[in-house]
Design an enzyme around this catalytic site. Structure first.
Site, PDB file in Angstrom:
ATOM      1  N   ALA A  23       0.873  -1.042   0.049  1.00  0.00           N
ATOM      2  CA  ALA A  23      -0.033   0.068   0.138  1.00  0.00           C
ATOM      3  C   ALA A  23       0.966   1.095   0.021  1.00  0.00           C
ATOM      4  CB  ALA A  23      -0.973   0.096   1.250  1.00  0.00           C
ATOM      5  N   CYS A  24       1.581   1.562  -1.165  1.00  0.00           N
ATOM      6  CA  CYS A  24       2.806   2.322  -1.058  1.00  0.00           C
ATOM      7  C   CYS A  24       2.417   3.749  -1.283  1.00  0.00           C
ATOM      8  CB  CYS A  24       3.543   1.839  -2.245  1.00  0.00           C
ATOM      9  SG  CYS A  24       2.925   1.971  -3.972  1.00  0.00           S
TER      10      CYS A  24
END
Length: 279
Positions: free
Chosen positions: A110-111
């Site tokens: 979940a950058c």
């Protein structure tokens, strides 16, 4: 007990009453990746094909360029309450020194990456640019690939809770299919397989994914030199931008005999049909 699935008690509510029974679920466990004993990252994944996953992840992050860059990969310390090895810590020995930047990766689960910076970084650092031409793919063959992928999702059949990714030839043959709780992990697993069998750069292969096409999935395809990515669901706007900039053919809503082509349509051989105008 399988490490891929687990049973948990469930209360099922139906119009005819309540049913208490065990349900089969996809296992989700952390995998810590270490380089020379130093922790690099932790990813949540479904156990299985961990060696492929790590190879694909390290290639996607531009830490390695070939399988020869890895000297060894071994499970190490990590035990459960009964003293059994959890197989959730994998230590990698690389052939040469690599400067590690803690948590500063191109891709994480979940950058929330900055689009412009990430686009520039992928364009600058990919070792295997997408080829300008080929392969030519019959659109009807491409349309059949999701069905082939689905037929090989055995854990999804049992749990309904896993994503899948597959690498295909332009003729429609599935070379590798992997499932995982995380779609990015499933992609890393098939790319890692390709790396280990000397199919990277994958200039002649097609990547098919069971869900949507996010920026990170396009990014992983680009890093592996894959020229075509097909997704059963929708792409994101940034995924389309990166695909167009990188010369990758991106196809979404690949269902039945229809599809949306967002970039790289020149690679598709489309059966002749009467044109449909726009309102």
């Amino acid at each position: 007990m399988s490490r891929v699935t687990a049973r948990r008690p469930t209360l099922r509510i139906t119009p005819n009453g309540e049913i208490r029974r065990p349900d089969t679920l996809a296992v989700e466990e952390p995998l810590e990746i270490r380089i020379g004993g130093q922790s690099l990252t932790v990813t949540m994944r479904t156990p299985g094909a961990d060696i492929d996953l790590v190879h694909g992840f390290l290639l996607s992050e531009n830490i390695i360029g070939s399988a020869d860059d890895i000297v060894s990969a071994r499970y190490c310390a990590g035990v459960d309450q009964d003293g059994h090895n959890t197989y959730n810590v994998l230590d990698i020995e690389l052939r040469g020194p690599v400067p590690l930047r803690p948590r500063n990766f191109l891709t994480t689960g979940a950058c929330g990456v900055c689009g412009k910076t990430a686009l520039d970084e992928v364009r600058t650092h990919t070792r295997y640019p997408v080829p300008a031409h080929g392969p030519a793919i019959d659109a009807t063959v491409l349309a059949g690939m999701p069905e082939t992928l689905r037929a090989r999702q055995s854990v999804f059949d049992a749990t309904g809770g896993l994503h899948a990714a597959g690498l295909f030839t332009s003729g429609g043959e599935a070379l590798a299919v992997r499932e995982d709780i995380g779609r990015h992990n499933a992609v890393d697993k098939v790319i890692g397989w390709a790396l280990r069998v000397s199919r990277i750069p994958a200039h002649d292969l097609i990547l098919i994914v069971s869900g949507r096409a996010s920026f990170e999935l396009v990014q992983k395809a680009v890093m592996a030199g894959i020229p075509v990515l097909g997704a059963v669901s929708a792409p994101s706007s940034l995924a389309v931008d990166l695909a167009a900039e990188s010369g990758l053919t991106l196809v979404g809503f690949l269902r039945g005999d229809t599809m949306n082509v967002y970039s790289g349509s020149e690679r598709l051989v489309i059966p002749h049909a009467s044109a449909v105008g726009t309102a």
